[in-house]
Design an enzyme around this catalytic site. Structure first.
Site, PDB file in Angstrom:
ATOM      1  N   ALA A 209     -21.771  43.515 -26.717  1.00 26.44           N
ATOM      2  CA  ALA A 209     -21.131  44.239 -27.814  1.00 26.44           C
ATOM      3  C   ALA A 209     -21.726  43.863 -29.157  1.00 26.44           C
ATOM      4  CB  ALA A 209     -19.626  43.957 -27.798  1.00 26.44           C
TER       5      ALA A 209
ATOM      6  N   GLU B 271     -13.821  37.953 -16.910  1.00 29.36           N
ATOM      7  CA  GLU B 271     -13.638  38.776 -15.716  1.00 29.36           C
ATOM      8  C   GLU B 271     -14.176  38.120 -14.443  1.00 29.36           C
ATOM      9  OE1 GLU B 271     -11.952  41.397 -15.103  1.00 29.36           O
ATOM     10  OE2 GLU B 271     -11.871  42.750 -16.817  1.00 29.36           O
TER      11      GLU B 271
ATOM     12  N   LYS C  10     -21.928  40.832 -10.883  1.00 29.86           N
ATOM     13  CA  LYS C  10     -22.875  40.035 -11.674  1.00 29.86           C
ATOM     14  C   LYS C  10     -22.155  38.971 -12.495  1.00 29.86           C
ATOM     15  CE  LYS C  10     -21.800  42.271 -15.621  1.00 29.86           C
ATOM     16  NZ  LYS C  10     -21.399  41.739 -16.935  1.00 29.86           N
TER      17      LYS C  10
ATOM     18  N   SER D 229     -14.099  43.646 -28.294  1.00 31.48           N
ATOM     19  CA  SER D 229     -15.473  43.720 -28.799  1.00 31.48           C
ATOM     20  C   SER D 229     -16.228  44.919 -28.229  1.00 31.48           C
ATOM     21  CB  SER D 229     -16.216  42.418 -28.495  1.00 31.48           C
ATOM     22  OG  SER D 229     -16.156  42.111 -27.119  1.00 31.48           O
ATOM     23  N   TRP D 230     -16.113  45.159 -26.929  1.00 26.87           N
ATOM     24  CA  TRP D 230     -16.875  46.240 -26.303  1.00 26.87           C
ATOM     25  C   TRP D 230     -16.319  47.604 -26.687  1.00 26.87           C
ATOM     26  CZ3 TRP D 230     -21.290  47.608 -25.492  1.00 26.87           C
ATOM     27  CH2 TRP D 230     -21.781  48.357 -24.416  1.00 26.87           C
TER      28      TRP D 230
ATOM     29  N   THR E 206     -26.548  39.117 -18.458  1.00 22.63           N
ATOM     30  CA  THR E 206     -25.301  38.347 -18.394  1.00 22.63           C
ATOM     31  C   THR E 206     -25.555  36.897 -18.004  1.00 22.63           C
ATOM     32  OG1 THR E 206     -24.248  40.405 -17.656  1.00 22.63           O
ATOM     33  CG2 THR E 206     -22.940  38.420 -17.516  1.00 22.63           C
TER      34      THR E 206
ATOM     35  N   SER F 117     -22.775  36.114 -23.455  1.00 19.19           N
ATOM     36  CA  SER F 117     -22.005  36.354 -22.238  1.00 19.19           C
ATOM     37  C   SER F 117     -20.862  35.366 -22.121  1.00 19.19           C
ATOM     38  CB  SER F 117     -22.920  36.239 -21.002  1.00 19.19           C
ATOM     39  OG  SER F 117     -22.147  36.132 -19.826  1.00 19.19           O
ATOM     40  N   ARG F 118     -19.635  35.865 -22.107  1.00 22.51           N
ATOM     41  CA  ARG F 118     -18.490  34.950 -21.992  1.00 22.51           C
ATOM     42  C   ARG F 118     -18.427  34.318 -20.610  1.00 22.51           C
ATOM     43  NH1 ARG F 118     -13.832  39.430 -23.002  1.00 22.51           N
ATOM     44  NH2 ARG F 118     -15.312  39.932 -24.646  1.00 22.51           N
ATOM     45  N   ASN F 119     -18.920  35.031 -19.575  1.00 23.92           N
ATOM     46  CA  ASN F 119     -18.948  34.438 -18.234  1.00 23.92           C
ATOM     47  C   ASN F 119     -19.950  33.278 -18.188  1.00 23.92           C
ATOM     48  OD1 ASN F 119     -17.204  36.229 -16.301  1.00 23.92           O
ATOM     49  ND2 ASN F 119     -18.299  37.667 -17.612  1.00 23.92           N
TER      50      ASN F 119
ATOM     51  N   ILE G  76     -10.620  37.347 -22.070  1.00 22.94           N
ATOM     52  CA  ILE G  76     -10.672  37.502 -20.621  1.00 22.94           C
ATOM     53  C   ILE G  76     -12.073  37.167 -20.108  1.00 22.94           C
ATOM     54  CG2 ILE G  76     -10.524  39.149 -18.714  1.00 22.94           C
ATOM     55  CD1 ILE G  76      -7.819  38.492 -19.809  1.00 22.94           C
TER      56      ILE G  76
END
Length: 340
Positions: A142, A283, A193, A12-13, A250, A256-258, A281
């Site tokens: 993204a 991160e 972060k 995506s990014w 984030t 935000s996936r995190n 992923i």
């Protein structure tokens, strides 16, 4: 002046940044490992798995051959997971025929070595094969960049001219870039972060509100700054785009996936199931381990990071981790003798 840019990473990014580069008139080619994804980008001008609602520019090309992506490139942009950086850098070094400007937009720390991404690149790509190394970082999703929403990032490098080149490469009416020579602080802020974002999502999953979120972000920024100072980063960097800016976006956005992974953890799902549901992923999971080990090695107090580490790697319940944090010994918000 138009440049040929190889964007290595078709997630995506990487795809969103490729759109910016193409909009700015640069000859942009995206490299990805998946032949079907490459075919989709070239034939249908979409990347549905990562950006399902985005139509890509017809002039944007993709390839699954690394040598084709690098051929004639003046700028190489790495947008792959941290764990892939070292091996990909070795492959790049073997294929480069002329020196290029290396830019990375990845956020993390290498497992085992705990090294920042620019350090890994320096170790694997000889100085004579690169004109500079720049980290591109800041508060950005993204999905919003691809939609041409207003976004502001930082291009960080010890080489000021290299940072200015990246600034010029990306700047337009919806994408603004500042420069910064503190690449240490920018890379650490970008990586750390994600740990706090896991915590913010977990608090949401537990049902806590804005008070808890504000406390976590504020004390999380303190921890990030504390570790950064131990590695000679400028503390003011953490008040900038790659610090508090990236931390806020984030820790507060469903993009935000995190944060989303943290929310699932807070709702009681085991880590393996969370990662399976995410399908991409996260991160912050590996970065938590690296940061915890770094803090332990350096004797740096990072209680939030330690709590998230216990949840991820020692099966502690999120609710219990929160209770332990809240019941720690009372302290001054501004301890004497520096950041402790």
């Amino acid at each position: 002046m138009s440049k040929k840019v190889a964007v290595l990473g078709a997630g995506s990014w990487g795809t969103a940044l490729s759109i910016v580069l193409d909009d700015n008139g640069h000859e942009t080619i995206v490299w990805g490992r998946n032949a079907d994804q490459v075919e989709e980008i070239n034939s249908f001008h979409t990347n549905r798995h990562y950006l399902p609602e985005v139509a890509l520019p017809k002039s944007l090309r993709a390839t699954d051959r690394l040598e084709e992506a690098l051929d004639g490139a003046e700028v190489v942009l790495l947008v792959v997971p941290t764990k892939a950086i070292r091996q990909l850098s070795r492959q790049i070094a073997a294929l480069l025929k002329e020196p290029v400007l290396i830019v990375h937009a990845s956020k993390g720390l290498e497992q085992q070595t705990h090294k920042r991404i620019s350090v890994i690149i320096e170790e694997e790509i000889a100085q004579e094969k690169r004109t500079g190394i720049v980290a591109l970082s800041g508060p950005s999703h993204a999905e919003e960049v691809a939609a041409k929403d207003l976004t502001t990032l930082t291009a960080a490098s010890e080489n000021e001219e290299a940072a200015k080149t990246v600034q010029t490469l990306f700047m337009n009416d919806y994408f603004r870039v500042y420069t910064n020579q503190d690449i240490v602080g920018v890379e650490l802020g970008a990586a750390l972060k994600n740990i706090i974002a896991l915590g913010a999502g977990a608090l949401n999953g537990l049902g806590y509100g804005d008070n808890a979120k504000a406390a976590l972000l504020t004390r999380g920024l303190t921890e990030i700054t504390r570790l950064g100072i131990a590695f000679d980063a400028d503390p003011l960097t953490f008040l900038g785009l790659s610090g508090v800016g990236d931390l806020v976006v984030t820790c507060t956005s469903v993009h935000s996936r995190n944060w989303r992974a943290g929310k699932l953890l807070g709702q009681g799902l085991p880590l393996e199931e969370v990662l399976a549901k995410m399908g991409m992923i996260v991160e912050g999971v590996s970065t938590t381990k690296a940061a915890y080990e770094l803090a332990t090695e350096k004797g740096i107090d990072m209680p939030i990071t330690e709590a998230i580490y216990r949840v991820l790697y020692e099966d502690e319940k999120v609710k219990d981790a929160v209770s332990i944090l809240m019941l720690r010994e009372g302290k001054s918000e501004k301890p004497t003798g520096g950041h402790k």
